[in-house]
Design a protein around this motif. Sequence first.
Motif, mmCIF file in Angstrom:
data_model
loop_
_atom_site.group_PDB
_atom_site.id
_atom_site.type_symbol
_atom_site.label_atom_id
_atom_site.label_comp_id
_atom_site.label_asym_id
_atom_site.label_seq_id
_atom_site.Cartn_x
_atom_site.Cartn_y
_atom_site.Cartn_z
ATOM 1 N N VAL A 246 -92.867 77.936 -5.254
ATOM 2 C CA VAL A 246 -94.063 77.725 -6.076
ATOM 3 C C VAL A 246 -93.992 78.561 -7.355
ATOM 4 C CG1 VAL A 246 -96.564 78.152 -6.113
ATOM 5 C CG2 VAL A 246 -95.520 76.940 -4.190
ATOM 6 N N GLY A 247 -93.440 79.769 -7.256
ATOM 7 C CA GLY A 247 -93.289 80.639 -8.425
ATOM 8 C C GLY A 247 -92.375 80.020 -9.470
ATOM 9 N N THR A 248 -91.333 79.340 -9.006
ATOM 10 C CA THR A 248 -90.421 78.673 -9.935
ATOM 11 C C THR A 248 -91.156 77.577 -10.703
ATOM 12 O OG1 THR A 248 -88.568 79.183 -8.482
ATOM 13 C CG2 THR A 248 -88.221 77.431 -10.093
ATOM 14 N N TRP A 249 -91.992 76.827 -9.999
ATOM 15 C CA TRP A 249 -92.820 75.819 -10.679
ATOM 16 C C TRP A 249 -93.807 76.463 -11.639
ATOM 17 C CZ3 TRP A 249 -91.982 71.017 -11.533
ATOM 18 C CH2 TRP A 249 -91.252 70.239 -10.608
ATOM 19 N N LEU A 250 -94.294 77.646 -11.265
ATOM 20 C CA LEU A 250 -95.212 78.363 -12.156
ATOM 21 C C LEU A 250 -94.516 78.647 -13.483
ATOM 22 C CD1 LEU A 250 -97.981 79.784 -12.426
ATOM 23 C CD2 LEU A 250 -96.903 81.845 -11.492
ATOM 24 N N GLY A 251 -93.282 79.151 -13.396
ATOM 25 C CA GLY A 251 -92.513 79.443 -14.610
ATOM 26 C C GLY A 251 -92.234 78.199 -15.425
ATOM 27 N N GLU A 252 -91.993 77.099 -14.733
ATOM 28 C CA GLU A 252 -91.720 75.829 -15.409
ATOM 29 C C GLU A 252 -92.903 75.417 -16.292
ATOM 30 O OE1 GLU A 252 -88.846 74.117 -15.143
ATOM 31 O OE2 GLU A 252 -89.575 72.517 -16.469
ATOM 32 N N GLY A 253 -94.096 75.466 -15.723
ATOM 33 C CA GLY A 253 -95.287 75.075 -16.491
ATOM 34 C C GLY A 253 -95.581 76.033 -17.632
ATOM 35 N N MET A 254 -95.222 77.296 -17.434
ATOM 36 C CA MET A 254 -95.471 78.284 -18.497
ATOM 37 C C MET A 254 -94.653 77.992 -19.756
ATOM 38 S SD MET A 254 -95.593 81.830 -16.395
ATOM 39 C CE MET A 254 -97.072 82.353 -15.514
ATOM 40 N N LEU A 255 -93.557 77.293 -19.594
ATOM 41 C CA LEU A 255 -92.752 76.928 -20.766
ATOM 42 C C LEU A 255 -93.578 76.097 -21.743
ATOM 43 C CD1 LEU A 255 -89.507 76.007 -18.836
ATOM 44 C CD2 LEU A 255 -89.725 77.888 -20.466
ATOM 45 N N THR A 256 -94.368 75.190 -21.206
ATOM 46 C CA THR A 256 -95.225 74.362 -22.060
ATOM 47 C C THR A 256 -96.234 75.239 -22.792
ATOM 48 O OG1 THR A 256 -95.019 72.588 -20.450
ATOM 49 C CG2 THR A 256 -96.782 72.378 -22.080
ATOM 50 N N ILE A 257 -96.837 76.171 -22.055
ATOM 51 C CA ILE A 257 -97.820 77.074 -22.675
ATOM 52 C C ILE A 257 -97.175 77.837 -23.821
ATOM 53 C CG2 ILE A 257 -99.237 79.123 -22.287
ATOM 54 C CD1 ILE A 257 -99.631 78.209 -19.412
ATOM 55 N N ALA A 258 -95.966 78.351 -23.565
ATOM 56 C CA ALA A 258 -95.291 79.161 -24.589
ATOM 57 C C ALA A 258 -95.029 78.351 -25.849
ATOM 58 C CB ALA A 258 -93.978 79.720 -24.041
#
Length: 325
Positions: A246-258
């Motif tokens: 789940v943490g890996t998916w969290l990082g994935e979505g954060m890319l969009t935010i960045a």
Amino acid sequence: MSDGELTLGIDIGGTKIAGGLVDDAGTVLDCLRKETPGHAVAAVEEAIVGVVDELCDRASGSGYGPVVAVGIGAAGWVSTDRSTVLFSPHLAWRNTPLRAHLTQRVSLPVWVDNDANAAAWAEYRFGAARGHDTAACVTLGTGIGGAVISAGRLQRGAFGVAGEWGHTRVVPDGRRCVCGNRGCWEQYASGRALARVGQELIEVAPAAASALLTAVQGDGTRLTGADVTAAALAGDPAAIELVREVGTWLGEGMLTIAMVIDPSVIVVGGGVGALGELLLGPARQRFTAALPGRGYRPTPEIVEASLGADAGMIGAADLARNKLG
Ligand SMILES: [Zn+2]
């Protein structure tokens, strides 16, 4: 003892109402928590008024300075003029003029904001995002809430729903979401996602999931994100592996935010955020490995929120004090 003007912050979620008496330094002088009494509009408003009245009585009984305003952080999408809850996934608010309803009854100025906005404002003013004038907050509960701070102000968007990145799509035609779409980020990186991967593990590989099965007395359908969180914090290797996924998916979505916001910090709060580095480590790993232009641009920090469950009430109170944000 504070003799300055105080404000009340009320944090309203699907299961609890938390109220706090807060001073201008963000200190909670007194607080009160109650179960949310069902989801009906009138019952929830009645409960809010009860919390406000009781905290005001206790404040004057303790000799604290006057209470001058009430800030509400509500689990829902709130209009940009901070008066109306447009929609709440977990409560019955649908275009509900909450501010007008409450102002009539509590005889104090009332400001309504989204609960994730309120929590983010608290982290910016007094917590983990302090000093970052461009910050993104990700609130991990059952789903994913969020908020944007830019130029030192909350950015609510044209219609009040900025920062709702739980419903950005990370997997076309992916898992079905409560919003009616498929593939939303919160179906992969939230409390609900943790429960789902835990239930899958129980179904497919029960021997590997013995600690999780024990936590729900053998009934995998009862498994929640909180159960997986508790097992991971207790050191269960299977639960830790689920948190990593789940943490890996969290990082994935954060890319969009960045790429959209370009923040200097991304603050992760909410109940699932309590997993700390177990969750943020894998998120950071994915994020730094996949950040576009990596190596040639500064990498935003990814940090845990620092105000815990009080963030919503502190932020709501401070937003009411400042009447802006
Ligand atoms: Zn969705």
